[in-house]
Design an enzyme around this catalytic site. Structure first.
Site, PDB file in Angstrom:
ATOM      1  N   ASP A  98      72.882  38.698   4.963  1.00 49.59           N
ATOM      2  CA  ASP A  98      73.179  40.110   4.744  1.00 49.59           C
ATOM      3  C   ASP A  98      72.892  40.420   3.278  1.00 49.59           C
ATOM      4  O   ASP A  98      73.389  39.734   2.382  1.00 49.59           O
ATOM      5  CB  ASP A  98      74.658  40.364   5.053  1.00 49.59           C
ATOM      6  CG  ASP A  98      74.879  41.674   5.763  1.00 49.59           C
ATOM      7  OD1 ASP A  98      74.361  42.685   5.262  1.00 49.59           O
ATOM      8  OD2 ASP A  98      75.576  41.694   6.785  1.00 49.59           O
ATOM      9  N   ASP A 199      72.005  45.912   4.209  1.00 44.18           N
ATOM     10  CA  ASP A 199      73.131  46.824   4.360  1.00 44.18           C
ATOM     11  C   ASP A 199      72.797  48.228   3.837  1.00 44.18           C
ATOM     12  O   ASP A 199      72.273  48.362   2.725  1.00 44.18           O
ATOM     13  CB  ASP A 199      74.300  46.240   3.546  1.00 44.18           C
ATOM     14  CG  ASP A 199      75.610  46.918   3.819  1.00 44.18           C
ATOM     15  OD1 ASP A 199      76.096  46.851   4.956  1.00 44.18           O
ATOM     16  OD2 ASP A 199      76.169  47.535   2.876  1.00 44.18           O
ATOM     17  N   GLU A 250      69.726  48.298   7.876  1.00 46.70           N
ATOM     18  CA  GLU A 250      70.753  49.145   8.486  1.00 46.70           C
ATOM     19  C   GLU A 250      70.552  50.557   7.937  1.00 46.70           C
ATOM     20  O   GLU A 250      70.609  50.762   6.720  1.00 46.70           O
ATOM     21  CB  GLU A 250      72.145  48.628   8.129  1.00 46.70           C
ATOM     22  CG  GLU A 250      73.230  49.390   8.874  1.00 46.70           C
ATOM     23  CD  GLU A 250      74.570  49.419   8.158  1.00 46.70           C
ATOM     24  OE1 GLU A 250      75.595  49.587   8.836  1.00 46.70           O
ATOM     25  OE2 GLU A 250      74.601  49.290   6.910  1.00 46.70           O
ATOM     26  N   HIS A 316      80.055  44.323  13.691  1.00 48.46           N
ATOM     27  CA  HIS A 316      81.400  44.250  13.091  1.00 48.46           C
ATOM     28  C   HIS A 316      81.953  45.631  12.727  1.00 48.46           C
ATOM     29  O   HIS A 316      83.067  45.721  12.227  1.00 48.46           O
ATOM     30  CB  HIS A 316      81.326  43.364  11.850  1.00 48.46           C
ATOM     31  CG  HIS A 316      80.412  43.959  10.813  1.00 48.46           C
ATOM     32  ND1 HIS A 316      79.035  44.044  10.986  1.00 48.46           N
ATOM     33  CD2 HIS A 316      80.668  44.543   9.619  1.00 48.46           C
ATOM     34  CE1 HIS A 316      78.505  44.635   9.945  1.00 48.46           C
ATOM     35  NE2 HIS A 316      79.470  44.957   9.092  1.00 48.46           N
ATOM     36  N   ASP A 317      81.175  46.687  12.918  1.00 49.00           N
ATOM     37  CA  ASP A 317      81.649  48.043  12.610  1.00 49.00           C
ATOM     38  C   ASP A 317      81.915  48.856  13.873  1.00 49.00           C
ATOM     39  O   ASP A 317      82.400  49.988  13.779  1.00 49.00           O
ATOM     40  CB  ASP A 317      80.590  48.815  11.798  1.00 49.00           C
ATOM     41  CG  ASP A 317      80.360  48.224  10.426  1.00 49.00           C
ATOM     42  OD1 ASP A 317      81.305  47.656   9.846  1.00 49.00           O
ATOM     43  OD2 ASP A 317      79.226  48.325   9.924  1.00 49.00           O
TER      44      ASP A 317
HETATM   45  C1  NOJ Z   1      77.735  48.772   6.410  1.00 48.89           C
HETATM   46  C2  NOJ Z   1      78.468  47.532   6.815  1.00 48.89           C
HETATM   47  O1  NOJ Z   1      78.061  47.156   8.089  1.00 48.89           O
HETATM   48  C3  NOJ Z   1      79.943  47.864   6.719  1.00 48.89           C
HETATM   49  O2  NOJ Z   1      80.749  46.858   7.281  1.00 48.89           O
HETATM   50  C4  NOJ Z   1      80.268  48.102   5.271  1.00 48.89           C
HETATM   51  O3  NOJ Z   1      81.604  48.537   5.172  1.00 48.89           O
HETATM   52  C5  NOJ Z   1      79.367  49.174   4.655  1.00 48.89           C
HETATM   53  N1  NOJ Z   1      77.993  49.029   5.021  1.00 48.89           N
HETATM   54  C6  NOJ Z   1      79.442  49.109   3.162  1.00 48.89           C
HETATM   55  O4  NOJ Z   1      78.817  47.948   2.690  1.00 48.89           O
END
Ligand code: NOJ
Length: 546
Positions: A98, A199, A250, A316-317
């Site tokens: 990541d 990210d 992302e 994970h989000d």
């Molecule tokens: C996206 C990540 O997937 C998330 O978990 C994170 O809180 C934010 N970016 C900030 O890095």
């Protein structure tokens, strides 16, 4: 179609904190991942994406990095990482890291220096601005509630943080920032890693002038800016293209037109992106299923032949897909397998999130104190602070909490699901006694075995990787049906997204009788009276081949 290894792989995301604890401190670690490599290869995984493992104070569980070239104390050491990489490679498993470069932790030495005085040489590594009329420099909002600006008493200026105030945004207009980060990227690539998940990569370049957004929460001044594309192109040309790696960005706030700019081959930026259009839907029933089909179709027609797609339902989000899109009670097994069938047969590289392969579900902890997710906690504080009833806010936020997917991996039915011998950093989902890897391994028709079979099926069937995507029954609000076609071979996928029996008759160029059923989540396909009709049981998934 141009063949590449990263188009043919199945990726598995590990959230290391919750995967496997090897030393009893309640936090997953690198040694824990090493112990589970055989499990992952048995499943058929080719690539592991590790959520951040770098040194971090964990304000946002590692997405706040204090040292890009050191491992988080709780996770182990750099020697552990090197061992993990070697052992993974010995098994033919690749590892992608990541890369969090929109922001660092406020405990990163660069920020500590930057905030120490207005004329520090590192001041300009971050985005500092004086107040305007005694207030924040603009109306931008943090993704984690409140203003995106934090006041620094000592130097009398605000700094920008699009996430928590412990995640200051880097200033990518400063060439020194670019040099430093590019050197870090090179250092990891030279170690032999196999790529990066980047990210919120489309937020790194902010619009010149930092003017107000149209609405406080809208993203047009800080997402998808020309500066971001310029940096990605330079990164690709100077670094990424020199290695045999995969890259996936992302990218929230993109539609297919904007998203395609990151992945079109001739633009030389990234291999793939994660967009958010489909996960923004609350479920996949009725009209939302139509919207989902439409989203798949739009992205496919814009990206196909010019770039490459990714497919994911979980990370994970996001909440657990079987809870959000399936039925995690009456049709737990069937709907988890239905989602697996879709994930592994749609066009694009599939990403499985840890626990998805055993059908892990959302959790409902008793109280706000049982949660850890900073996004949820900040939102709760903000809404309760504005006068909303705590119980109501809690109930609303529970199904959206990022902790739904962060509860420890359920390995077996012993204490703490076999995740740790200590006290887990976040509660274990109480359903671990039924839903766990050991139980799934012992059961011939488990969700786990279904994933295993599907993954191997996908790898042996080019249409699922390089085939065209041809949607059928586009107006059906219960059944998702499509063909994948590669040369003369056709694969037909039929997915019933409802809890009822349904019959459909897709219009096919060759008669249905010319297809043989290969795969499904029920043991016996139901026979139909009419020859051109497919009868499906609740949440039934079927895959046929011509
Ligand atoms: C996206 C990540 O997937 C998330 O978990 C994170 O809180 C934010 N970016 C900030 O890095």
């Amino acid at each position: 179609m141009n063949k590449k290894w990263w188009k043919e792989v199945v990726v598995y995301q590990i959230y290391p904190r919750s995967f496997k604890d090897s030393n009893g401190d309640g936090i997953g670690d690198l040694q824990g991942i090493i112990e589970k490599l055989d499990y992952l290869t048995e499943l058929g995984i080719d690539v592991l994406w590790l959520s951040p493992i770098y040194k971090s104070p964990n304000d946002d569980n590692g997405y706040d990095i204090a040292d890009y070239q050191a491992i988080m104390d709780e996770f182990g050491t750099m020697e552990d990482f090197d061992r993990l990489l070697t052992k993974a490679h010995q098994r033919g498993l690749r590892i992608i890291m990541d890369l969090v470069i929109n922001h660092t932790s406020d405990e990163h030495p660069w920020f500590i220096e930057s905030r120490s005085s207005g004329d520090n040489p590192k001041r300009d590594y971050y985005i500092w601005r004086p107040p305007i009329n005694g207030k924040e420099p603009n109306n931008w909002l943090s993704r984690f509630s409140g203003s995106a600006w934090e006041w620094d008493q000592k130097t009398g200026e605000y700094y920008l943080h699009l996430f928590s105030k412990k995640q200051p945004d880097l200033n990518w207009r400063n060439p020194r920032v670019k040099e430093e980060i590019f050197a870090i990227i090179k250092w990891w690539l030279d170690k032999g890693i196999d790529g990066f998940r980047m990210d919120v990569i489309n937020l790194i370049g902010k619009a010149e002038g930092l003017h107000d957004s149209v609405r406080p929460g809208s993203s047009e001044r800080w997402a998808n800016q020309p500066l971001t594309h310029q940096i990605l192109r330079e990164m690709n040309q100077e670094l990424l293209s020199k290695y045999d790696i995969m890259t996936i960005g992302e990218t929230p706030f993109v539609n297919p037109e904007i998203g395609s700019l990151y992945v079109r081959k001739e633009r030389e930026e990234l291999n793939m992106i994660f967009h958010f259009e489909h996960v923004a839907l609350p479920d996949l029933s009725g009209e939302n299923l139509l919207k989902f089909k439409h989203i798949q179709q739009k992205w496919y027609s814009l990206i196909n032949n010019q770039g490459w797609l990714s497919q994911y339902l979980a990370n994970h989000d996001q909440p657990r897909p079987v809870s959000k899109y399936g039925d995690d009670r009456e049709y737990h097994q069937q709907s988890a397998k239905l989602l697996a069938t879709m994930l592994l047969t749609l066009p694009g590289t599939p990403f499985i999130y840890q626990g998805e392969e055993i059908g892990m579900t959302n959790v409902a902890f008793q109280a706000i104190e049982d949660y850890n997710d900073i996004r949820m906690l900040n939102q709760y504080k903000e809404e309760v602070g504005r006068g909303s009833k705590p119980a109501e806010v809690f109930k609303k936020l529970q199904p959206l909490s990022r902790d739904n997917s962060r509860t420890p991996m359920q390995w077996d039915d012993t204490a703490n699901a076999g995740f740790t011998t200590g006290t887990p950093w976040l509660g274990v989902n109480p359903n671990y006694r039924e839903i766990n890897v050991r139980a799934a391994r012992a059961k011939a028709d488990s969700i786990l075995h279904y994933y295993q079979q599907l993954i191997s099926f996908r790898k042996n069937n080019w249409p699922l990787i390089y085939g065209d995507y041809i949607p059928l029954l586009e107006e059906d609000t219960r059944v998702y049906c499509y063909l994948r076609k590669y040369q003369a071979q056709l694969i037909l996928v039929v997915l019933n997204f409802s809890g009822e029996e349904v019959s459909v008759s897709p219009e096919l160029a060759i008669p249905l009788a010319g297809f043989k059923p290969l795969f499904g989540n029920y043991s016996l396909p139901k026979s139909c009276v009419k020859i051109d009709t497919i009868c499906l049981l609740p949440y039934e998934a079927r895959v046929y081949s011509s």
